[in-house]
Enzyme design. Sequence first.
Site, short mmCIF file in Angstrom:
data_model
loop_
_atom_site.label_atom_id
_atom_site.label_comp_id
_atom_site.label_asym_id
_atom_site.label_seq_id
_atom_site.Cartn_x
_atom_site.Cartn_y
_atom_site.Cartn_z
N ARG A 124 2.59 98.50 61.88
CA ARG A 124 3.10 97.21 61.21
C ARG A 124 4.51 96.69 61.93
NH1 ARG A 124 1.07 99.84 56.35
NH2 ARG A 124 2.74 101.17 56.54
N ILE A 125 5.38 97.72 61.86
CA ILE A 125 6.64 97.20 62.47
C ILE A 125 6.82 97.09 64.02
CG2 ILE A 125 9.20 98.07 62.53
CD1 ILE A 125 8.84 99.67 60.06
N ASP A 136 0.64 104.70 71.32
CA ASP A 136 0.29 104.94 70.22
C ASP A 136 -1.03 105.75 70.15
OD1 ASP A 136 0.61 103.18 67.18
OD2 ASP A 136 -1.24 104.90 67.23
N ASP A 196 19.62 103.38 63.39
CA ASP A 196 19.76 103.02 61.64
C ASP A 196 19.49 104.20 60.96
OD1 ASP A 196 19.85 100.85 59.82
OD2 ASP A 196 17.77 101.27 59.50
N GLU A 226 21.56 112.07 56.57
CA GLU A 226 22.19 110.94 56.04
C GLU A 226 22.58 111.12 54.57
OE1 GLU A 226 19.17 107.83 55.79
OE2 GLU A 226 18.82 107.84 58.03
N HIS A 257 21.06 102.96 57.62
CA HIS A 257 19.77 102.84 57.11
C HIS A 257 19.43 101.56 56.30
CE1 HIS A 257 15.98 105.63 56.03
NE2 HIS A 257 15.70 104.32 56.13
N ILE A 258 19.73 100.54 56.91
CA ILE A 258 19.70 99.06 56.32
C ILE A 258 18.42 98.22 57.02
CG2 ILE A 258 22.17 98.98 55.72
CD1 ILE A 258 22.33 97.15 58.47
N GLY A 259 17.28 99.07 57.57
CA GLY A 259 16.38 98.40 57.86
C GLY A 259 15.40 97.36 57.21
N ALA A 260 15.32 98.00 55.86
CA ALA A 260 14.45 97.07 54.77
C ALA A 260 15.48 96.50 53.89
CB ALA A 260 13.87 98.17 54.05
#
Length: 304
Positions: free
Chosen positions: A149-150, A169, A254, A259, A278-281
Amino acid sequence: MKVLVAAPLHERAIEVLKNAGFDVIFEEYPDEGRLIELVGDVDAIIVRSKPKVTRKVIEAAPKLKVIGRAGVGLDNIDLEAAKERGIKVVNSPGASSRSVAELAVALMFNVARKIAFADRKMREGVWAKKQCMGIELEGKTLGIVGFGRIGYQIAKIAKALGMNLLLYDPYPNEERAKEVGGKFVDLETLLKESDVVTLHVPLIDATYHLINEERLRLMKPTAILINAARGAVVDTNALVKALKEGWIAGAGLDVFEEEPLPKDHPLTKLDNVVLTPHIGASTVEAQMRAGVQVAEQIVEILKG
Ligand code: NAD
């Protein structure tokens, strides 16, 4: 019907639940003891990466029919205990794909143009024009490791930027590759030929330290590595060495093996790395989509 919202949830998602006629109670991140007190008469619970829905919580909720996770990972939910009781678990895996992809592209530009470094120097009163020679992304080759998806969202943006696309992949989606003009190759070829390598694989046994010393050494000395997947997909010690010794030119990260990233971690000492927590979302749109998608599934399950 009663729904316990146990984590911050977008107001539109709360509206979806209320419009369906549900009683909504909200408490932010209750601990296990408090959750047990709260779940006695609820039909559904909504969480994010916190709080933990343990076996004890599930056992204390005799009416519970569905657990919703606004987001992707389900590691805070005891899936076995839920399955035993026939409780459905729903999430919103695609809700943040575009946001993570946009962050990865932002990191690419940031490393390519040394933006974070330049900003740090400006604040120190240093006009670091000479040290800030960058590269363009147009015409460069982007290697996408994990074309899900990403990876697909990144590919769409990269295509618009005029980048060439190499994909790796184990389950190649040829149709999507064709749509974005990407070519599937083996990992070694991707690492050797890409100017930017971006990682979008899940963290599983097969991807733990997928990018290790040996593979970092395959990359071009001018290459940039982006990791917005999971920290442990990259061997951090090898990456620090690669960045210090110039096997690659830079990295945008990220996610980290530990963490939050410890304050004096070697990565924080390197000028050729850009770090985000870790701010991807973490966008308004992703959070809204995640909440609404989970709320809609809960309505369907409880009303269906
Ligand atoms: P996805 O399942 O849609 O895509 C993952 C792709 O990786 C799949 O196409 C799969 O076939 C492929 N894959 C599996 N094993 C592989 C291997 N050994 N080598 C190469 N490819 C492999 O997942 P997605 O929604 O695109 O998310 C990817 C990852 O991004 C997630 O697993 C998560 O860890 C991470 N993520 C990070 C953030 C963030 O805030 N930074 C947010 C959401 C997701």
